[in-house]
Design an enzyme around this catalytic site. Structure first.
Site, PDB file in Angstrom:
ATOM      1  N   LYS A 188      -2.913  -0.853  16.067  1.00 26.62           N
ATOM      2  CA  LYS A 188      -2.618  -1.963  15.183  1.00 26.62           C
ATOM      3  C   LYS A 188      -1.427  -2.057  14.748  1.00 26.62           C
ATOM      4  O   LYS A 188      -1.318  -1.330  13.427  1.00 26.62           O
ATOM      5  CB  LYS A 188      -3.760  -2.303  14.115  1.00 26.62           C
ATOM      6  CG  LYS A 188      -3.947  -3.580  13.687  1.00 26.62           C
ATOM      7  CD  LYS A 188      -4.566  -3.448  12.123  1.00 26.62           C
ATOM      8  CE  LYS A 188      -3.360  -3.093  11.256  1.00 26.62           C
ATOM      9  NZ  LYS A 188      -2.321  -4.191  11.135  1.00 26.62           N
ATOM     10  N   GLU A 264       1.202   9.093   6.841  1.00 28.42           N
ATOM     11  CA  GLU A 264       2.430   9.137   6.333  1.00 28.42           C
ATOM     12  C   GLU A 264       2.639   8.026   5.343  1.00 28.42           C
ATOM     13  O   GLU A 264       2.625   6.956   5.742  1.00 28.42           O
ATOM     14  CB  GLU A 264       3.490   8.774   7.727  1.00 28.42           C
ATOM     15  CG  GLU A 264       3.442   9.905   8.850  1.00 28.42           C
ATOM     16  CD  GLU A 264       3.717  11.260   8.080  1.00 28.42           C
ATOM     17  OE1 GLU A 264       4.306  11.360   7.026  1.00 28.42           O
ATOM     18  OE2 GLU A 264       3.637  12.259   9.026  1.00 28.42           O
ATOM     19  N   CYS A 298      10.472   4.920   3.772  1.00 31.54           N
ATOM     20  CA  CYS A 298       9.790   5.850   2.720  1.00 31.54           C
ATOM     21  C   CYS A 298      10.751   6.961   2.604  1.00 31.54           C
ATOM     22  O   CYS A 298      10.486   7.753   1.579  1.00 31.54           O
ATOM     23  CB  CYS A 298       8.354   6.090   3.355  1.00 31.54           C
ATOM     24  SG  CYS A 298       8.547   6.808   4.965  1.00 31.54           S
ATOM     25  N   GLU A 395       8.502   2.783  -5.308  1.00 35.83           N
ATOM     26  CA  GLU A 395       9.368   2.638  -4.103  1.00 35.83           C
ATOM     27  C   GLU A 395      10.006   1.469  -4.214  1.00 35.83           C
ATOM     28  O   GLU A 395       9.508   0.399  -4.429  1.00 35.83           O
ATOM     29  CB  GLU A 395       8.592   2.751  -2.746  1.00 35.83           C
ATOM     30  CG  GLU A 395       8.434   4.318  -2.184  1.00 35.83           C
ATOM     31  CD  GLU A 395       7.730   3.966  -0.870  1.00 35.83           C
ATOM     32  OE1 GLU A 395       8.267   4.600   0.105  1.00 35.83           O
ATOM     33  OE2 GLU A 395       6.545   3.293  -0.810  1.00 35.83           O
TER      34      GLU A 395
HETATM   35  P1  ADP Z   1       3.226  -2.505   3.217  1.00 32.91           P
HETATM   36  O1  ADP Z   1       2.925  -2.618   1.922  1.00 32.91           O
HETATM   37  O2  ADP Z   1       4.597  -1.861   3.546  1.00 32.91           O
HETATM   38  O3  ADP Z   1       3.074  -3.689   4.198  1.00 32.91           O
HETATM   39  P2  ADP Z   1       0.666  -1.563   4.111  1.00 32.91           P
HETATM   40  O4  ADP Z   1       0.070  -0.182   3.633  1.00 32.91           O
HETATM   41  O5  ADP Z   1       0.028  -2.680   3.469  1.00 32.91           O
HETATM   42  O6  ADP Z   1       2.184  -1.507   3.721  1.00 32.91           O
HETATM   43  O7  ADP Z   1       0.602  -1.702   5.618  1.00 32.91           O
HETATM   44  C1  ADP Z   1       0.786  -0.751   6.500  1.00 32.91           C
HETATM   45  C2  ADP Z   1      -0.089  -0.966   7.763  1.00 32.91           C
HETATM   46  O8  ADP Z   1      -1.439  -0.817   7.298  1.00 32.91           O
HETATM   47  C3  ADP Z   1       0.045  -2.454   8.374  1.00 32.91           C
HETATM   48  O9  ADP Z   1      -0.153  -2.443   9.614  1.00 32.91           O
HETATM   49  C4  ADP Z   1      -1.300  -3.088   7.478  1.00 32.91           C
HETATM   50  O10 ADP Z   1      -1.527  -4.535   8.719  1.00 32.91           O
HETATM   51  C5  ADP Z   1      -2.268  -1.943   7.642  1.00 32.91           C
HETATM   52  N1  ADP Z   1      -3.103  -2.467   6.581  1.00 32.91           N
HETATM   53  C6  ADP Z   1      -3.040  -2.991   5.369  1.00 32.91           C
HETATM   54  N2  ADP Z   1      -4.195  -3.098   4.764  1.00 32.91           N
HETATM   55  C7  ADP Z   1      -5.094  -2.571   5.259  1.00 32.91           C
HETATM   56  C8  ADP Z   1      -6.597  -2.405   5.460  1.00 32.91           C
HETATM   57  N3  ADP Z   1      -7.281  -2.475   4.264  1.00 32.91           N
HETATM   58  N4  ADP Z   1      -7.338  -1.470   6.360  1.00 32.91           N
HETATM   59  C9  ADP Z   1      -6.526  -1.373   7.507  1.00 32.91           C
HETATM   60  N5  ADP Z   1      -5.135  -1.591   7.691  1.00 32.91           N
HETATM   61  C10 ADP Z   1      -4.683  -2.017   6.692  1.00 32.91           C
END
Ligand code: ADP
Length: 494
Positions: A188, A264, A298, A395
């Site tokens: 995903k 990570e 990061c 960050e």
């Molecule tokens: P950023 O803030 O840098 O976008 P995120 O941690 O929100 O970082 O996103 C990293 C990945 O995690 C993306 O692929 C995002 O779609 C996914 N993601 C965000 N929220 C969820 C969730 N609740 N469950 C699963 N995947 C998630």
């Protein structure tokens, strides 16, 4: 090759990518026909649309991975290795178009995008080499009465979740060891940058990856789609790169069915320059640690601690270098600084800068958004940053170097470690004892010693504390996707 810079060319490239879901080797629309928009951060306008997977699509993708697992686990390591090698070569043959695609959806300058495509391909090459080196063990037990055979087996269907900042490399860093180990997977990608992953999926199919081994779901409803998969009991391994906040949610969900996981997560890297450092090297490395990916990494230097004897020279030289960078859309070959990913990120960077300035920081260069279309922020150097400023405990994820001054080695190490994160730390000194002492005392997973970049497919990448769990890359990278099974065989003496 020079890439023609015009919209028609961009649209032709984007339209050539399959923008549906890849499930069981077939490209399909979302169950409810929904699509989601992918925007170009250099213009703020829509680039294209991709399928927006539903909960049912997520389930179908995982079912396909589960079905494909037994046969894939039985393929020979050589075959898996050869698929990865072929994909490596295909990526190189399409380097320019993959780079442009990445620049269009993510914003980074073309030159950096090309660098990421090469870096991403290296994970395929490295794990192609590791696929045929998976081994186990054999031992005589201490009492001499048994023989222990240890065999490695793929952990099983994996769920791989990637971020937008390195759209291709974060994918190959997870997919290549999974493929090498004999695991099937659901990938995903981040909703902001799905195109690079979709292009990669096509390349892996072309390289001979069997149907169902890799399934890709793009979705704007990540929480809704992912949670049931993690609770289903069918996912055996979760590998996530993203924010610590989301990592914690996923760890809880994965805990419900005891899933192996690699995380990570975020960083808050200290960048420490002692007064015996070679300042040419320190400034050059500061440019890399701060400005690679516009600071959206990061591993980015987040807190600069510069010894008081060299702080003036270091800050002046860094501000000169940063001020000379050309800020422009990434597809402009002259661009050195592209836009941030979206308006929210740019506004957050600006808010952090204003907070630091309100607490007494001096702006030595930049300090403002670039007032043009897209989400650009001027490369910025701040000195006298108060450690209580929000940017010291979060960050920045933008092109802002926040400089503090120190005098004492013990104090700077304590300050550097005074954070919940521990991904990477950078140290600049020519004193070998100081270098080794400080390297060992920093609470981090990686140290850049007179170096501004630490990532390499051949070495373990990862953090301690709330920066994550597990390592990616290196010899240990494939272990994250293997289970070791013991076959214990007593010998009955005759
Ligand atoms: P950023 O803030 O840098 O976008 P995120 O941690 O929100 O970082 O996103 C990293 C990945 O995690 C993306 O692929 C995002 O779609 C996914 N993601 C965000 N929220 C969820 C969730 N609740 N469950 C699963 N995947 C998630």
């Amino acid at each position: 090759m020079t890439i023609a810079v015009h919209q028609d060319h961009f649209q032709t490239l984007v339209s050539s990518i399959n923008r549906q879901l890849l499930i069981d080797g077939r490209w399909t629309a979302a169950a409810d026909g929904a699509t989601m928009s992918v925007d170009n951060p250099a213009t703020g306008r829509e680039l294209t649309e991709v399928a927006d997977a539903t909960v049912a699509d997520g389930r179908r993708a995982l079912e396909a991975a589960v079905r494909a697992q037994p046969a894939w686990a039985k393929t020979s390591p050589r075959k898996r290795s050869e698929i990865l090698t072929r994909a490596y070569h295909i990526i190189h043959s399409r380097l320019d178009e993959l780079a442009l695609l990445m620049t269009l959806e993510m914003g980074k300058p073309l030159d950096e995008a090309r660098g990421e495509v090469r870096y991403a391909a290296e994970f395929l090459r490295w794990f192609a080499e590791e696929a045929v080196r998976i081994d186990g063990g054999f031992a005589t037990t201490p009492d001499g009465d048994s023989r222990a055979i240890v065999v490695a087996a793929p952990v099983g269907p994996c769920l791989l979740i990637t971020p937008w900042n390195f759209p291709l490399a974060m994918g190959t860093r997870k997919m290549a060891p999974a493929i090498a180990a004999g695991c099937t997977m659901v990938l995903k990608p981040a909703p902001q940058t799905p195109l690079s992953s979709l292009a990669l999926a096509e390349i892996l199919s072309e390289a001979g990856l069997p149907d169902g081994v890799l399934n890709v779901i793009t979705t704007s409803r990540a929480g809704e789609v992912i949670e049931p998969l993690l609770r289903s009991g069918d996912v055996r391994k979760l590998s996530f790169t993203g924010s610590t906040a989301v990592g914690k949610i996923l760890l809880e969900q994965a805990g419900s069915s005891v899933i192996r996981n690699s995380m990570e997560l975020g960083g808050n890297a200290p960048f420490i320059v002692f007064d015996d450092a070679d300042l040419d090297i320190a400034v050059e490395c500061a440019m890399q640690a701060k400005m690679r990916n516009m600071g959206e990494a990061c591993t980015a230097g987040n807190r600069f601690y510069i010894h008081e004897n060299v702080v003036e020279e270091f800050s002046t030289r860094l501000a000169e270098r940063m001020g000379a960078l050309r800020v422009a859309p990434g597809w402009d070959e002259e661009s050195q600084v592209g836009p941030l990913i979206d308006a929210q990120s740019r506004d957050k960077v600006d808010r952090l800068v204003r907070d630091a300035v309100s607490r007494g920081a001096t702006v030595v260069g930049g300090g403002h958004p670039v007032p043009e279309e897209g989400f650009f922020y001027a490369p910025t150097v701040l000195t006298n940053v108060d450690p209580a400023s929000e940017m010291c405990s979060t960050e920045i994820f933008g092109p802002v170097a926040a400089i503090q001054t120190f005098t004492d080695t013990y104090d700077v190490v304590a300050a550097a470690n005074d954070t919940d994160w521990g991904l990477v730390g950078y140290i600049f000194t020519q004193d070998i004892d100081k270098a080794m002492n400080v390297s060992e005392e920093l609470e981090v997973g990686m140290v850049g010693l007179n170096a501004g970049i630490v990532s390499n497919p051949a070495t373990p990448f990862g953090g301690v504390k709330q920066s994550g769990l597990g390592r990616e890359g290196g010899r240990v990278g494939i272990d994250e996707f293997l289970e070791y099974k013991l076959i214990s065989m007593p010998i009955r003496r005759t």
